[in-house]
Design a protein around this motif. Sequence first.
Motif, PDB file in Angstrom:
ATOM      1  N   LYS A 192       0.846  -1.233   0.058  1.00  0.00           N
ATOM      2  CA  LYS A 192      -0.233   0.013  -0.040  1.00  0.00           C
ATOM      3  C   LYS A 192       0.985   1.092  -0.084  1.00  0.00           C
ATOM      4  CE  LYS A 192      -3.833  -2.361   2.265  1.00  0.00           C
ATOM      5  NZ  LYS A 192      -4.782  -2.338   3.690  1.00  0.00           N
ATOM      6  N   ASN A 193       2.177   1.041   0.637  1.00  0.00           N
ATOM      7  CA  ASN A 193       3.055   2.166   0.856  1.00  0.00           C
ATOM      8  C   ASN A 193       4.474   1.600   0.685  1.00  0.00           C
ATOM      9  OD1 ASN A 193       1.281   4.982   1.245  1.00  0.00           O
ATOM     10  ND2 ASN A 193       0.278   3.457   2.750  1.00  0.00           N
ATOM     11  N   VAL A 194       5.272   2.494   0.390  1.00  0.00           N
ATOM     12  CA  VAL A 194       6.797   2.198   0.363  1.00  0.00           C
ATOM     13  C   VAL A 194       7.485   2.787   1.633  1.00  0.00           C
ATOM     14  CG1 VAL A 194       9.131   2.394  -0.727  1.00  0.00           C
ATOM     15  CG2 VAL A 194       6.673   1.929  -2.146  1.00  0.00           C
ATOM     16  N   LEU A 195       7.809   2.097   2.463  1.00  0.00           N
ATOM     17  CA  LEU A 195       8.578   2.599   3.655  1.00  0.00           C
ATOM     18  C   LEU A 195       9.881   2.863   3.513  1.00  0.00           C
ATOM     19  CD1 LEU A 195       7.109   3.146   6.545  1.00  0.00           C
ATOM     20  CD2 LEU A 195       5.662   1.591   4.666  1.00  0.00           C
ATOM     21  N   PHE A 196      10.444   3.849   2.927  1.00  0.00           N
ATOM     22  CA  PHE A 196      11.804   4.319   2.145  1.00  0.00           C
ATOM     23  C   PHE A 196      12.649   4.186   3.474  1.00  0.00           C
ATOM     24  CE2 PHE A 196      14.904   7.596   1.905  1.00  0.00           C
ATOM     25  CZ  PHE A 196      15.887   7.123   0.975  1.00  0.00           C
ATOM     26  N   GLY A 197      12.181   5.122   4.643  1.00  0.00           N
ATOM     27  CA  GLY A 197      12.843   5.544   5.807  1.00  0.00           C
ATOM     28  C   GLY A 197      12.462   6.723   6.422  1.00  0.00           C
ATOM     29  N   GLN A 198      12.726   7.017   7.546  1.00  0.00           N
ATOM     30  CA  GLN A 198      12.268   8.173   8.256  1.00  0.00           C
ATOM     31  C   GLN A 198      13.293   8.672   9.058  1.00  0.00           C
ATOM     32  OE1 GLN A 198       8.180   7.740   9.743  1.00  0.00           O
ATOM     33  NE2 GLN A 198       8.706   8.996  11.671  1.00  0.00           N
ATOM     34  N   GLY A 199      13.375   9.930   9.592  1.00  0.00           N
ATOM     35  CA  GLY A 199      14.295  10.560  10.482  1.00  0.00           C
ATOM     36  C   GLY A 199      15.575  11.363   9.881  1.00  0.00           C
ATOM     37  N   ASN A 200      16.639  11.656  10.638  1.00  0.00           N
ATOM     38  CA  ASN A 200      17.362  12.521  10.596  1.00  0.00           C
ATOM     39  C   ASN A 200      18.536  11.851   9.420  1.00  0.00           C
ATOM     40  OD1 ASN A 200      19.504  14.537  10.341  1.00  0.00           O
ATOM     41  ND2 ASN A 200      19.887  14.530  12.671  1.00  0.00           N
TER      42      ASN A 200
END
Length: 221
Positions: free
Chosen positions: A63-71
């Motif tokens: 449903k979504n691509v979870l590429f990455g998150q944060g600094n």
Amino acid sequence: MTKAVKNKILYQLNFLKSIGYDYHNNIDLGNNEIIDSSLPNNINELKDIVQNCYLCDLCKTRKNVLFGQGNSDASIMFILDEPSTSEDDIGEFYVGKSGEILKNMIQNVLNLDINDIFITNIVKCRGHESFTTAHANSCSLYLSKQIEIINPMLIVTFGEKAYKYLSNDKSNFEQIRGNILPYKYYNILPTFSPSILLRNPSLKKQAYYDMLKIKSIMEIN
């Protein structure tokens, strides 16, 4: 035509060829080193490419691509195995029960904000079943480029699958968990996955000590 656009076209052609489309002339896609060198060194440009990836069959179920998150300048990089169902539904990290456990570790033990670290997965998309080595291999160049861009002081892998795929270390996970180990130009610390902690609350004490070790490393540096 920019490199990012060329890369998208190349990946799309590769995907079409993998599902049976043929061309009048063979397309030389080169080796992984050439493809890797064509990936951008900008985290946002890389994210745009990954969000439009069709290299494996997970593109049909995600449903979504979870590429990455944060600094993107974080000293710590968290790597898990694959997105949870809740993360796939919402398109964000730290959701669901396992996400709450991870958030609490960061905020209450490391005394950091979730945006102080960078988090990603071995596999960027969610499937109906657990990810396979083939799925991980499709994402491997993306992950390598993420690590190169972030250039973290410490990589923390959550769960046996994430650690063993990334490091190719066949050691007994229980024996190496919580230790600082060399990985290429980086240090890596394997610990339990949040989903395992949900199923086995008795392991939370060991995970807590792993977090304290991470905290002490960050304080020293």
